[in-house]
Design an enzyme around this catalytic site. Structure first.
Site, PDB file in Angstrom:
ATOM      1  CG  HIS A  37     -45.565   8.513 -31.675  1.00 24.38           C
ATOM      2  ND1 HIS A  37     -46.420   9.354 -32.349  1.00 24.38           N
ATOM      3  CD2 HIS A  37     -44.554   8.229 -32.531  1.00 24.38           C
ATOM      4  CE1 HIS A  37     -45.952   9.568 -33.565  1.00 24.38           C
ATOM      5  NE2 HIS A  37     -44.817   8.899 -33.708  1.00 24.38           N
ATOM      6  N   GLY A 149     -41.956   0.638 -33.548  1.00 29.24           N
ATOM      7  CA  GLY A 149     -43.300   0.134 -33.855  1.00 29.24           C
ATOM      8  C   GLY A 149     -43.321  -0.871 -34.998  1.00 29.24           C
ATOM      9  CD  GLN A 155     -38.208   3.416 -38.760  1.00 28.78           C
ATOM     10  OE1 GLN A 155     -38.034   4.350 -39.514  1.00 28.78           O
ATOM     11  NE2 GLN A 155     -39.008   3.503 -37.709  1.00 28.78           N
ATOM     12  CB  SER A 187     -49.758   7.556 -39.556  1.00 29.58           C
ATOM     13  OG  SER A 187     -48.836   8.353 -40.250  1.00 29.58           O
ATOM     14  CB  SER A 188     -47.255  12.058 -37.568  1.00 25.97           C
ATOM     15  OG  SER A 188     -46.703  11.420 -36.443  1.00 25.97           O
TER      16      SER A 188
HETATM   17  P1  AMP Z   1     -42.365   8.291 -36.265  1.00 25.55           P
HETATM   18  O1  AMP Z   1     -42.551   9.454 -35.353  1.00 25.55           O
HETATM   19  O2  AMP Z   1     -43.445   8.161 -37.299  1.00 25.55           O
HETATM   20  O3  AMP Z   1     -40.975   8.214 -36.833  1.00 25.55           O
HETATM   21  O4  AMP Z   1     -42.535   6.999 -35.370  1.00 25.55           O
HETATM   22  C1  AMP Z   1     -41.766   6.821 -34.216  1.00 25.55           C
HETATM   23  C2  AMP Z   1     -41.957   5.413 -33.729  1.00 25.55           C
HETATM   24  O5  AMP Z   1     -43.340   5.191 -33.447  1.00 25.55           O
HETATM   25  C3  AMP Z   1     -41.550   4.360 -34.776  1.00 25.55           C
HETATM   26  O6  AMP Z   1     -40.863   3.299 -34.132  1.00 25.55           O
HETATM   27  C4  AMP Z   1     -42.870   3.918 -35.329  1.00 25.55           C
HETATM   28  O7  AMP Z   1     -42.854   2.593 -35.838  1.00 25.55           O
HETATM   29  C5  AMP Z   1     -43.769   4.022 -34.108  1.00 25.55           C
HETATM   30  N1  AMP Z   1     -45.164   4.141 -34.518  1.00 25.55           N
HETATM   31  C6  AMP Z   1     -45.683   5.017 -35.404  1.00 25.55           C
HETATM   32  N2  AMP Z   1     -46.999   4.798 -35.576  1.00 25.55           N
HETATM   33  C7  AMP Z   1     -47.314   3.747 -34.777  1.00 25.55           C
HETATM   34  C8  AMP Z   1     -48.524   3.043 -34.503  1.00 25.55           C
HETATM   35  N3  AMP Z   1     -49.683   3.359 -35.092  1.00 25.55           N
HETATM   36  N4  AMP Z   1     -48.479   2.023 -33.622  1.00 25.55           N
HETATM   37  C9  AMP Z   1     -47.314   1.681 -33.001  1.00 25.55           C
HETATM   38  N5  AMP Z   1     -46.140   2.312 -33.217  1.00 25.55           N
HETATM   39  C10 AMP Z   1     -46.142   3.335 -34.093  1.00 25.55           C
END
Ligand code: AMP
Length: 282
Positions: A37, A149, A155, A187-188
């Site tokens: 993020h 991301g 997505q 990843s979260s």
């Molecule tokens: P999320 O909180 O999982 O919905 O992710 C929010 C944004 O962060 C989305 O655009 C994801 O694609 C991006 N994102 C999540 N994990 C990663 C990562 N490891 N590297 C780059 N972007 C990420």
């Protein structure tokens, strides 16, 4: 950093920013922030005078309600990280702020075939929920640029399609996937893995690289069978997909002609946690 929980609060602050002709970059997230993020925030900060991040765990994109309930929440830590990254404003809305008329009345988008492939096949309605929340957030924030991301490649394609349908005209900047030293995509959801599973999950990236290194010498089916076997042997309980797709429209690719741009995508479960990843192969 300003923290706005209400749309009115956010818009009051952003109208000041816009009045001084500052560019706004926007990074939507569901929180439990990690370096992936933060790479998006850094990219936005480097290209815009003002960065807005939202943290909203969007209920309409979870087809599995237990996944929603288990979604990690670490707001205090997230705020500190965003402040360190020079984020200008954090939007932290409640569900009723985003869906004042309830979650059932949301509109349906004609996203085409891509909606039902891969993540869309395994998580029915997921991309309708993603489109709903991103459209609402974009109408609220009205940024100049949107940051997402590569990790969630499908997505990003869905959001581009939604923006075309809704005539929302702004650049979507895709930021490369940030990985742990083992290669596991950040990843979260990694927070829910045991230390053992987290280390075993590195096999995903190893097999994505294996695919990239072997597409010129072996057929896709052989690569696929080897990779899936290795992933299952490493402790994954189920693979939703490990498959090859056209890099522009995600249509499945069974045989590669050596020229078509392709990407390999993975989703599977380890330790009861569903992980996804992808890699462009050429
Ligand atoms: P999320 O909180 O999982 O919905 O992710 C929010 C944004 O962060 C989305 O655009 C994801 O694609 C991006 N994102 C999540 N994990 C990663 C990562 N490891 N590297 C780059 N972007 C990420």
């Amino acid at each position: 950093m300003i923290i706005a929980k209400q749309i009115t609060q956010l818009q009051k602050h952003l109208s000041r920013v816009k009045n001084t002709k500052q560019n706004i970059g926007f990074v939507p997230t569901m929180g439990a922030l990690h370096s992936g993020h933060l790479a998006l925030i850094a990219a936005s900060v480097s290209r815009n005078n003002f960065t807005v991040c939202s943290i909203f765990v969007n209920p309409t994109q979870f087809n599995d309600k237990s996944d929603l309930q288990k979604y990690p929440v670490t707001i205090e830590k997230d705020i500190l990280l965003l402040e360190k990254m020079s984020c200008g404003l954090l939007f932290l809305p409640s569900i009723s702020e985003i869906y004042p008329d309830g979650e059932e009345t949301v509109e349906k988008y004609d996203l085409g075939e891509i909606e039902h492939l891969l993540e869309g096949f395994h998580r029915p309605n997921h991309f309708q929920g993603v489109s709903q929340v991103v459209e609402r957030l974009l109408r609220i924030v009205q940024p100049d640029e949107l940051y997402m991301g590569q990790k969630d490649l499908q997505q990003t394609m869905i959001v581009k399609k939604m923006m075309t349908l809704k005539r929302i005209n702004l650049p979507l900047i895709t930021v490369a996937t940030k990985r742990e030293p083992s290669g596991l995509a950040m990843s979260s959801r990694n927070e829910r893995l045991s230390a053992d599973a987290r280390s075993k999950a590195a096999v995903i990236y190893q097999m994505l690289l294996y695919a990239r290194n072997n597409i010129h010498d072996a057929d896709l089916e052989t690569i696929n069978a080897y990779a899936q076997r290795k992933i299952l042997e490493s402790g994954f309980s189920k693979i939703d997909y490990f498959s090859f797709h056209d890099a522009h429209n995600l249509q499945p690719v069974q045989e590669w002609d050596g020229r078509q741009k392709i990407v390999v995508l993975f989703a599977g479960f380890i330790d009861g946690v569903r992980l996804i990843d992808n890699l462009r192969l050429n």
